[in-house]
Design a protein around this motif. Structure first.
Motif: not given
Length: 160
Positions: A1-12, A52-56, A62-64
């Motif tokens: 597992m990556s040590t970079d934390g989690f990425t939240t995927c948002l479904w659109f 679309v990968e993005f940081e806020a 990730v916006a899917l």
């Protein structure tokens, strides 16, 4: 597992790029990353945005564009603990603009239906106060609010 934390995927449903651009405009320390497009393999139209990968505010998303099958609910929300009323007002106003809607107790939905809790971080100190009377009257005042009004809560907390 990556040590970079989690990425939240948002479904659109076709709004992934618009949503990513919006969130990047609302929060400091934000940026758009890679954009993936559907190919002839589908299921979306070839060339249209798939992800679309993005940081806020430094948080990875990730916006899917997944389609209409799933929508957001209040079961998942993002909390924004603000330093002061100016920050509360900024995030509240930006996230409710263009079709967002106010909810109770600092909750709101943005125009994409994603739920947010916008509150001054001081609120947690007040409702967690060891004095149950102070905590109760502050909590009761918060329940009557939509957007949180820190000055009003401070008065109630102080017994004024």
């Amino acid at each position: 597992m990556s040590t970079d934390g989690f990425t939240t995927c948002l479904w659109f449903d076709g709004q992934a790029e618009e949503a990513a651009d919006f969130y990047v405009s609302v929060f400091k320390n934000s940026r758009i990353g890679r954009v993936g497009r559907y190919t002839e393999a589908g299921p979306g139209p070839a060339g249209s945005v798939m992800v679309v990968e993005f940081e806020a505010n430094g948080q990875k998303f990730v916006a899917l564009n997944g389609g209409p099958q799933f929508t957001f609910s209040e079961a998942v929300s993002f909390q924004i603990a603000c330093a002061d009323q100016e920050e509360v007002d900024h995030y509240w106003n930006r996230l409710t603009e263009d079709g967002g809607e106010a909810g109770p107790c600092g909750w709101l939905k943005d125009r994409f239906g994603l739920s947010w809790q916008v509150f001054p971080s001081r609120l947690i100190d007040m409702i967690a106060d060891p004095d149950p009377v102070k905590a109760a009257r502050t909590t009761q005042a918060m329940y009557a609010m939509s957007k949180i009004d820190l000055a009003a809560l401070e008065k109630v907390y102080a017994g004024e």
